[in-house]
Design a protein around this motif. Structure first.
Motif, PDB file in Angstrom:
ATOM      1  N   PHE A 212      40.499  67.125  35.249  1.00 18.93           N
ATOM      2  CA  PHE A 212      40.688  66.711  36.639  1.00 18.93           C
ATOM      3  C   PHE A 212      41.987  67.301  37.164  1.00 18.93           C
ATOM      4  N   LYS A 213      41.998  67.630  38.459  1.00 18.64           N
ATOM      5  CA  LYS A 213      43.107  68.372  39.042  1.00 18.64           C
ATOM      6  C   LYS A 213      44.236  67.443  39.499  1.00 18.64           C
ATOM      7  N   PRO A 214      45.471  67.959  39.456  1.00 16.31           N
ATOM      8  CA  PRO A 214      46.591  67.171  39.968  1.00 16.31           C
ATOM      9  C   PRO A 214      46.390  66.812  41.446  1.00 16.31           C
ATOM     10  N   LYS A 215      46.849  65.661  41.831  1.00 20.15           N
ATOM     11  CA  LYS A 215      46.771  65.139  43.188  1.00 20.15           C
ATOM     12  C   LYS A 215      45.336  64.833  43.619  1.00 20.15           C
ATOM     13  N   ASP A 216      44.405  64.858  42.658  1.00 24.01           N
ATOM     14  CA  ASP A 216      43.034  64.450  42.951  1.00 24.01           C
ATOM     15  C   ASP A 216      42.971  62.927  42.938  1.00 24.01           C
ATOM     16  N   SER A 217      41.899  62.374  43.443  1.00 28.05           N
ATOM     17  CA  SER A 217      41.715  60.924  43.412  1.00 28.05           C
ATOM     18  C   SER A 217      40.228  60.605  43.370  1.00 28.05           C
ATOM     19  N   MET A 218      39.929  59.408  42.924  1.00 28.79           N
ATOM     20  CA  MET A 218      38.541  58.927  42.836  1.00 28.79           C
ATOM     21  C   MET A 218      38.562  57.416  42.933  1.00 28.79           C
ATOM     22  N   SER A 219      37.409  56.829  43.151  1.00 31.47           N
ATOM     23  CA  SER A 219      37.323  55.376  43.199  1.00 31.47           C
ATOM     24  C   SER A 219      37.455  54.798  41.794  1.00 31.47           C
ATOM     25  N   ALA A 220      37.815  53.531  41.721  1.00 29.47           N
ATOM     26  CA  ALA A 220      37.900  52.857  40.427  1.00 29.47           C
ATOM     27  C   ALA A 220      36.550  52.885  39.719  1.00 29.47           C
ATOM     28  N   LYS A 221      35.485  52.790  40.476  1.00 25.09           N
ATOM     29  CA  LYS A 221      34.140  52.847  39.902  1.00 25.09           C
ATOM     30  C   LYS A 221      33.900  54.179  39.214  1.00 25.09           C
ATOM     31  N   LYS A 222      34.269  55.282  39.868  1.00 24.69           N
ATOM     32  CA  LYS A 222      34.106  56.597  39.262  1.00 24.69           C
ATOM     33  C   LYS A 222      35.053  56.778  38.074  1.00 24.69           C
ATOM     34  N   ALA A 223      36.221  56.164  38.177  1.00 20.24           N
ATOM     35  CA  ALA A 223      37.179  56.240  37.066  1.00 20.24           C
ATOM     36  C   ALA A 223      36.603  55.602  35.802  1.00 20.24           C
ATOM     37  N   LEU A 224      35.808  54.534  35.966  1.00 20.15           N
ATOM     38  CA  LEU A 224      35.161  53.903  34.810  1.00 20.15           C
ATOM     39  C   LEU A 224      34.217  54.884  34.122  1.00 20.15           C
ATOM     40  N   TYR A 225      33.433  55.630  34.911  1.00 19.91           N
ATOM     41  CA  TYR A 225      32.540  56.620  34.327  1.00 19.91           C
ATOM     42  C   TYR A 225      33.321  57.706  33.599  1.00 19.91           C
ATOM     43  N   ALA A 226      34.431  58.159  34.199  1.00 18.27           N
ATOM     44  CA  ALA A 226      35.235  59.212  33.586  1.00 18.27           C
ATOM     45  C   ALA A 226      35.840  58.748  32.259  1.00 18.27           C
ATOM     46  N   MET A 227      36.265  57.490  32.199  1.00 20.96           N
ATOM     47  CA  MET A 227      36.864  56.972  30.963  1.00 20.96           C
ATOM     48  C   MET A 227      35.815  56.661  29.906  1.00 20.96           C
ATOM     49  N   MET A 228      34.715  56.046  30.290  1.00 23.16           N
ATOM     50  CA  MET A 228      33.724  55.589  29.317  1.00 23.16           C
ATOM     51  C   MET A 228      32.832  56.714  28.806  1.00 23.16           C
ATOM     52  N   LEU A 229      32.515  57.684  29.655  1.00 23.58           N
ATOM     53  CA  LEU A 229      31.617  58.762  29.228  1.00 23.58           C
ATOM     54  C   LEU A 229      32.357  59.880  28.515  1.00 23.58           C
ATOM     55  N   VAL A 230      33.395  60.427  29.136  1.00 24.24           N
ATOM     56  CA  VAL A 230      34.061  61.600  28.565  1.00 24.24           C
ATOM     57  C   VAL A 230      35.480  61.312  28.102  1.00 24.24           C
ATOM     58  N   SER A 231      35.892  60.046  28.180  1.00 25.03           N
ATOM     59  CA  SER A 231      37.199  59.625  27.675  1.00 25.03           C
ATOM     60  C   SER A 231      38.344  60.408  28.317  1.00 25.03           C
ATOM     61  N   ALA A 232      38.297  60.538  29.633  1.00 26.81           N
ATOM     62  CA  ALA A 232      39.301  61.322  30.363  1.00 26.81           C
ATOM     63  C   ALA A 232      40.665  60.641  30.283  1.00 26.81           C
ATOM     64  N   ASN A 233      41.596  61.282  29.576  1.00 27.38           N
ATOM     65  CA  ASN A 233      42.910  60.678  29.346  1.00 27.38           C
ATOM     66  C   ASN A 233      43.761  60.616  30.614  1.00 27.38           C
ATOM     67  N   PRO A 306      30.463  46.172  35.651  1.00 22.53           N
ATOM     68  CA  PRO A 306      30.680  47.598  35.960  1.00 22.53           C
ATOM     69  C   PRO A 306      31.020  48.429  34.727  1.00 22.53           C
ATOM     70  N   VAL A 307      31.735  47.831  33.766  1.00 24.60           N
ATOM     71  CA  VAL A 307      32.062  48.551  32.531  1.00 24.60           C
ATOM     72  C   VAL A 307      30.793  48.759  31.716  1.00 24.60           C
ATOM     73  N   ARG A 308      29.983  47.729  31.617  1.00 28.79           N
ATOM     74  CA  ARG A 308      28.725  47.844  30.868  1.00 28.79           C
ATOM     75  C   ARG A 308      27.800  48.872  31.504  1.00 28.79           C
ATOM     76  N   LYS A 309      27.766  48.897  32.825  1.00 32.24           N
ATOM     77  CA  LYS A 309      26.919  49.860  33.525  1.00 32.24           C
ATOM     78  C   LYS A 309      27.364  51.293  33.239  1.00 32.24           C
ATOM     79  N   ALA A 310      28.668  51.508  33.235  1.00 29.46           N
ATOM     80  CA  ALA A 310      29.194  52.855  32.991  1.00 29.46           C
ATOM     81  C   ALA A 310      28.898  53.316  31.565  1.00 29.46           C
ATOM     82  N   MET A 311      29.081  52.433  30.599  1.00 32.56           N
ATOM     83  CA  MET A 311      28.941  52.862  29.208  1.00 32.56           C
ATOM     84  C   MET A 311      27.486  53.109  28.817  1.00 32.56           C
TER      85      MET A 311
END
Length: 400
Positions: A212-233, A306-311
């Motif tokens: 993900f690029k610097p100064k980018d942003s996303m919703s908390a909902k999308k952040a859950l997908y990024a963390m749970m699916l691809v473990s985006a640090n 929402p966490v369960r849905k993402a995972m």
């Protein structure tokens, strides 16, 4: 007069002979008692390794026997006490063989300690046994079918232990950390709120950022997908700052929440789980049991939907201000063997980790594997743990 003296002498002689006879009998009785007061248990295997699908047993010899009971105890590690699990009886012979059949509790542990005790006994009905001392011996049963460093399995509903392999041993947990980050994000922010990707976040996790690029942003909902699916640090670090404003403040919140959930052997130092800092040693520590408590909370708490849905998603495409990202889960077991989640974790010192959730016979079960030696070992250990849970459920096995 002479005859009278002779009679006295003869009477004294009889008394002396009688006393000597009594002394001999008492000595013989004492010797017989000494021979019988020591009990023995022989033929015990000090260490038994058995497959959990089999019955564990051991044949021992008790002497003296004469119908005496043989008590079998299991050591309760948590309460540090011996628990009486089963009683066997010897035959009425002086020496008796007894087959010790271990209750199925041993199957719930990688290692379990057992004590075989023959209590002290009074004189036997046979009249051949004087009071006998107690005798005891110990043995260890091994049911280590996993190759990871530590593991645990439990039902999500009750939290009772179905299998314990060094579940309280502290280890690094790598990206399983993001389970706690996701919990705090949902508990403290709306799903529509923004999570920003900062330069400092990318610098913190480089070179292990997802892209993900610097100064980018996303919703908390999308952040859950990024963390749970691809473990985006970088997203996890941004989520922490979105919740608390700074890394230090978020870490304090993580550790307070861990204590509230009963995770007393857990210490968080960042939101993502990587080893960071000059010596690359400041990663997060926890245990298999603590991570199972966290996973259980996610699977049973209504707010965590929402966490369960993402995972549960195998793939998801998300759009941000600066790009479009196709996310594919790192959970290779998703959809297999009833698996419905949850999170992988991989790091040099942590090894390969996985917190899993799966359905069986209408119920949800939690499994945690920490410190597997390879990617394939992570999944093979988890599959074996899934299979064990099914066996334990079918045979109604619990730890104690």
């Amino acid at each position: 007069m002479k005859g009278y003296c002779t009679m006295i002498i003869r009477n004294r002689t009889r008394r002396v002979l009688l006393l000597l006879t009594l002394v001999v009998l008492l000595c013989a009785t004492a010797a017989h008692a000494d021979a019988d007061t020591k009990s023995s248990i022989t033929g015990v295997n000090g260490s038994i390794t058995e497959n959990y699908k089999h019955t564990a047993s051991d044949t021992v010899t008790i002497s003296p026997a004469y119908g005496r009971p043989v008590e079998l105890y299991l050591y309760d590690e948590d309460n540090r006490q011996w628990l009486l699990k089963k009683t066997f009886l010897t035959s009425n012979d002086q020496q008796s063989k007894v087959t010790i059949k271990y209750p199925d509790n041993w199957k719930a542990h990688a290692e379990s300690r057992w004590k075989i005790l023959v209590p002290a006994a009074d004189a036997s009905n046979s009249g051949n046994l004087t009071p006998a001392e107690a005798a005891e011996t110990t043995t260890t049963l091994h049911n280590k079918f996993l190759s990871c460093k530590t593991a645990v399995a439990m039902p999500a509903a009750s939290g009772e232990i179905l299998y314990d392999f060094k579940m309280d041993k502290k280890r690094k947990v790598a990206s399983l950390t993001k389970l706690m980050t996701a919990v705090l994000l949902v508990e403290n922010k709306k799903l529509s709120s923004k999570v920003k990707i900062r330069k400092s976040s990318i610098k913190e996790v480089r070179p292990w950022q997802y892209g993900f690029k610097p100064k980018d942003s996303m919703s908390a909902k999308k952040a859950l997908y990024a963390m749970m699916l691809v473990s985006a640090n970088e997203v996890a670090d941004g989520a922490g700052k979105a919740v608390s404003g700074s890394r230090k403040a978020f870490v304090r919140k993580m550790n307070r929440r861990a204590r509230a959930l009963g995770m007393y052997r857990t210490e968080y130092k960042n939101a993502h789980g990587l080893d960071v800092g000059k010596k690359q040693r400041s990663g997060n520590y926890s245990t298999a049991y603590d991570q199972a408590l966290l996973a259980r909370f996610i699977m049973t708490n209504g707010r965590m939907a929402p966490v369960r849905k993402a995972m549960k998603k195998k793939s998801k495409t998300i759009k941000t201000r600066k790009g479009r990202y196709a996310l594919t889960t790192t959970n290779e077991l998703l959809g297999q063997k009833g698996c419905i989640g949850m999170k992988t974790g991989t790091e040099k010192r942590a090894g390969y980790c996985f917190a899993g959730a799966f359905h069986y016979k209408g119920k949800t079960y939690i499994t945690v594997v920490l410190g597997a030696g390879s990617e394939s070992a992570r999944w093979s250990n988890t599959r074996k743990l899934f299979d064990y849970v099914k066996y334990a459920v079918d045979h109604r096995i619990t730890a104690y």
